[in-house]
Scaffold this active site. Sequence first.
Site, PDB file in Angstrom:
ATOM      1  N   TYR A  14      -5.628   6.212   5.221  1.00  0.00           N
ATOM      2  CA  TYR A  14      -5.932   5.046   4.441  1.00  0.00           C
ATOM      3  C   TYR A  14      -4.819   3.682   4.422  1.00  0.00           C
ATOM      4  O   TYR A  14      -5.436   3.113   4.543  1.00  0.00           O
ATOM      5  CB  TYR A  14      -5.402   5.935   2.171  1.00  0.00           C
ATOM      6  CG  TYR A  14      -5.198   4.584   1.663  1.00  0.00           C
ATOM      7  CD1 TYR A  14      -6.640   4.268   0.977  1.00  0.00           C
ATOM      8  CD2 TYR A  14      -3.904   4.708   1.636  1.00  0.00           C
ATOM      9  CE1 TYR A  14      -6.488   3.067   0.080  1.00  0.00           C
ATOM     10  CE2 TYR A  14      -4.324   3.034   0.316  1.00  0.00           C
ATOM     11  CZ  TYR A  14      -5.074   2.400   0.199  1.00  0.00           C
ATOM     12  OH  TYR A  14      -4.914   1.357  -1.110  1.00  0.00           O
ATOM     13  N   ASP A  28      -9.323   5.823  -0.189  1.00  0.00           N
ATOM     14  CA  ASP A  28      -8.187   6.533  -1.015  1.00  0.00           C
ATOM     15  C   ASP A  28      -8.870   7.348  -2.505  1.00  0.00           C
ATOM     16  O   ASP A  28      -9.834   7.691  -2.262  1.00  0.00           O
ATOM     17  CB  ASP A  28      -7.482   5.806  -1.713  1.00  0.00           C
ATOM     18  CG  ASP A  28      -8.048   4.899  -2.805  1.00  0.00           C
ATOM     19  OD1 ASP A  28      -9.353   4.559  -2.881  1.00  0.00           O
ATOM     20  OD2 ASP A  28      -7.171   3.804  -3.588  1.00  0.00           O
ATOM     21  N   GLU A  69       0.953  -1.475  -0.124  1.00  0.00           N
ATOM     22  CA  GLU A  69      -0.264  -0.017   0.017  1.00  0.00           C
ATOM     23  C   GLU A  69       0.519   1.193  -0.034  1.00  0.00           C
ATOM     24  O   GLU A  69       0.181   2.367  -0.599  1.00  0.00           O
ATOM     25  CB  GLU A  69      -1.005   0.142   1.176  1.00  0.00           C
ATOM     26  CG  GLU A  69      -2.054  -0.759   1.009  1.00  0.00           C
ATOM     27  CD  GLU A  69      -3.112  -1.081  -0.246  1.00  0.00           C
ATOM     28  OE1 GLU A  69      -3.402   0.182  -0.922  1.00  0.00           O
ATOM     29  OE2 GLU A  69      -4.147  -2.146  -0.714  1.00  0.00           O
TER      30      GLU A  69
END
Length: 373
Positions: free
Chosen positions: A117, A135, A34
């Site tokens: 996020y 996001d 991520e």
Amino acid sequence: MMITQKLLDWFDAHRRTHLPWREDPTPYHVWVSEIMLQQTRVETVLPYYERFMDRLPDLRDLAEVDEDSLLKLWQGLGYYSRAKNLKKAAQVIIEDHGGKIPRNWEDLTALPGIGPYTAGAILSIAFQEPYLAPDGNLYRIGARMTMEEGEIEKSSSKRRVEDFLRSFLSKDRPGDFNQALMDLGSGVCLAKGQPLCRACPLQEGCLAFREGRQGEFPRRKEKKKRREEEKTLLLIRGGEDVLLVRRPQKGLLGGLWSLPMLTGHWDEKEVSAWMKERMGQTSSSYSVRYNGSYRHIFSHVEWDMICYLLEESGPNRYLVGEKDGAFFASSTDGEDLEAFDEAVWASPEDLAREYSIPSAFLPFFTEAEVEES
């Protein structure tokens, strides 16, 4: 809950299956992937992720890796502070959390480089905790579904969109819910170009689709114009070696290796005169010729760069990079040469294996010099 089920059914049928972090979604794998995926396309990330995991397969390896090796692994991904924060966070996790990535919101978001996020992604995908991972894809989908009139950059607009999507969050499959929205945003509810609404499982619940106003959302603030800066780079060769300087830790590309850089655009005569002024007779052992131009865009600034190749034609090459030489002195007391912290002569092997060169400078090197081992 009809929206939730339709989204998950779509995800089961259309999910991207070639993503290694989905095949083995450990907290470490989810976290690294991520961070890499922030502002970077999946196709770009894939080879970096594989190489990263091969070299740093667990959190302790990440915490102990030296910074130059870490940045070399990251070379080409950009936004190098992401890599530095990964290492800092890994060290905190080992020191304060017994080497285990926290599974609660407060501890996760206290770590360097982990915001709402990333925390939501780790908690929902790795731990199956019911958190939203908001996001750009999620904000775009939610803004279109609700026809959010506020600019999406505003915290109030984000909060309304998050509240709307959170009301449909699957308690049984929160990770799949977030990943479904990510896939939907990247492949159907597009940011650029016409969204593929006929293929969207959420079209019946989308106000913008009903009114044919998809292109109006999300509302966005008018972007400030990037400032432009002119730079002149010096590719100084001593045989096959290249002189690299390390940029100061603070500021743009902080702590990374660079070519010596002059402020403004200089011509060949000016570069030769500058070398002679600062280095005296030593400068006569170097020829100067134009080595191309390149424009690189950062988030708030654009560099318009030209480069000159300086090659040795005599025996004095190492005078350029000696610690007490004029070249070093001008890094601190000269107004033309931008500051740097240290300098090294790097061989082609060093460039390929050890020193991380930001993508802004790669066009001025040969492919053989900077290709990764």
